[in-house]
Write an enzyme that holds these catalytic residues in place. Sequence first.
Site, mmCIF file in Angstrom:
data_model
loop_
_atom_site.group_PDB
_atom_site.id
_atom_site.type_symbol
_atom_site.label_atom_id
_atom_site.label_comp_id
_atom_site.label_asym_id
_atom_site.label_seq_id
_atom_site.Cartn_x
_atom_site.Cartn_y
_atom_site.Cartn_z
ATOM 1 N N ASP A 17 -2.606 14.340 7.609
ATOM 2 C CA ASP A 17 -1.803 14.420 8.824
ATOM 3 C C ASP A 17 -0.459 15.105 8.586
ATOM 4 O O ASP A 17 -0.093 16.050 9.298
ATOM 5 C CB ASP A 17 -1.560 13.020 9.400
ATOM 6 C CG ASP A 17 -2.821 12.393 9.958
ATOM 7 O OD1 ASP A 17 -3.923 12.782 9.533
ATOM 8 O OD2 ASP A 17 -2.712 11.506 10.814
ATOM 9 N N ARG A 99 8.824 0.609 7.992
ATOM 10 C CA ARG A 99 9.243 1.721 8.839
ATOM 11 C C ARG A 99 10.756 1.821 9.030
ATOM 12 O O ARG A 99 11.307 2.923 9.016
ATOM 13 C CB ARG A 99 8.535 1.659 10.198
ATOM 14 C CG ARG A 99 7.012 1.769 10.133
ATOM 15 C CD ARG A 99 6.515 2.677 9.050
ATOM 16 N NE ARG A 99 5.078 2.986 9.178
ATOM 17 C CZ ARG A 99 4.333 3.386 8.187
ATOM 18 N NH1 ARG A 99 4.854 3.500 6.962
ATOM 19 N NH2 ARG A 99 3.061 3.680 8.366
ATOM 20 N N ASP A 128 3.813 2.470 15.184
ATOM 21 C CA ASP A 128 4.720 3.128 14.254
ATOM 22 C C ASP A 128 5.624 4.145 14.928
ATOM 23 O O ASP A 128 6.764 4.350 14.510
ATOM 24 C CB ASP A 128 3.930 3.796 13.125
ATOM 25 C CG ASP A 128 3.553 2.812 12.027
ATOM 26 O OD1 ASP A 128 4.179 1.747 11.958
ATOM 27 O OD2 ASP A 128 2.643 3.111 11.241
ATOM 28 N N SER A 188 -8.039 4.710 8.437
ATOM 29 C CA SER A 188 -6.613 4.992 8.498
ATOM 30 C C SER A 188 -5.937 3.917 7.660
ATOM 31 O O SER A 188 -6.090 2.720 7.931
ATOM 32 C CB SER A 188 -6.126 4.933 9.949
ATOM 33 O OG SER A 188 -4.721 5.054 9.996
#
Length: 412
Positions: A17, A99, A128, A188
């Site tokens: 990605d 994050r 996210d 994922s």
Amino acid sequence: MKKEVKKVVLAYSGGLDTSVILKWLQDEYKCEVVTFTADLGQGEELEPARKKALALGIKPENIFIDDLKEEFVKDFVFPMFRANAIYEGEYLLGTSIARPLIAKRQAEIAKITGADGVSHGATGKGNDQVRFEMGYLAQDSTLTIIAPWREWDLNSREKLLAYAADHGIPIDQKHVDKDGNPTLSPYSMDANLLHISYEGLHLEDPNAEPEDEMWLWTTSPENAPDKAEYIEIGYSHGDPVTLNGNVLSAATMLQSLNELGNTHGIGRIDIVENRFVGMKARGCYETPGGTIMLKAHRAIESITLDREAAHLKDEMMPRYAKLIYNGFWFAPEREMMQAAIDKTQEFVNGVVRLKLYKGNVMVVGRQSADSLFNPAYCTFEEDEVYNQKDAEGFIKLNALRFIIAGKARNNR
């Protein structure tokens, strides 16, 4: 309308990605790209990310690979565990808590490099995107945020792979299929020192049992050692500081507990959770060290926290966990709650003894110089400090409203 940016800091893993995003930013925005790869203890060699960034034309001075493991555990994971935070009864927030740190460091790198934009690889369906962007906005609201998944039409793995092939982007194939051929992961995945997560494909059926080969970190409980292992964790002000008598740094503590948990098949969960954006999603997680820490922390609190402080803290916890899950780490209310939680940890000191066995963490002992457990009061043997006759008045006073209500009913 496309935003105008000159230089963008990309949260870059080197995977499919973000490698596609790197090239896409160069082509679509005609901007200079700075890559930032955070080492949060994901257990992967990060130098390939540097080589790939160089191959895609990134200047050496614009490649940042930062070791944030100690900061991650000390300033983010440990404060969260002082709260015993757990989302919807099971999830230990392994992705959620990483994050805000990544976003904070991205904003710092933007300032260092003079960048006017930041970018991430989160999709428009997940949590996210919220966590990253709330973090950016809390640090520097002047930064332009680019979220490619909300702009492009590369909305499948096949399209991403085709784009990578068309633009000469090398993709590492770290996994093997059932025939032993290199392949991309079927899931994922996200990993850091606290956990590893799995979502997608086979797991999108909430009734499908996870495949045994999916789990990468932990031994299956069935295959874990047949002999239990005993460990001792020492606490100071609510944080684990010693393991079996040895003083460890924050990151080393978590890594050591991960290894113990991995050996004994501890920390696997399979849940359907409610995402902030509205849908339910199924995810599987391995959080071995965190599972041990949560059990141990609650054990040391059980003898060192006042009853009402402990109960109030438990009432606050779901709200605190929800704030982290939804991306509000930098919110004033989270910081306010943290201050209250940390006040409760002033005397959360001592040692917890645990028994690890085939997926289970069992508390078998706890001791503290600050213990509120007083055998003189709670013994079942004869004592000289507690007058049991006092309980009669205590019960009657607590039941007084029932007595009054009952008399009123009888007089109707």
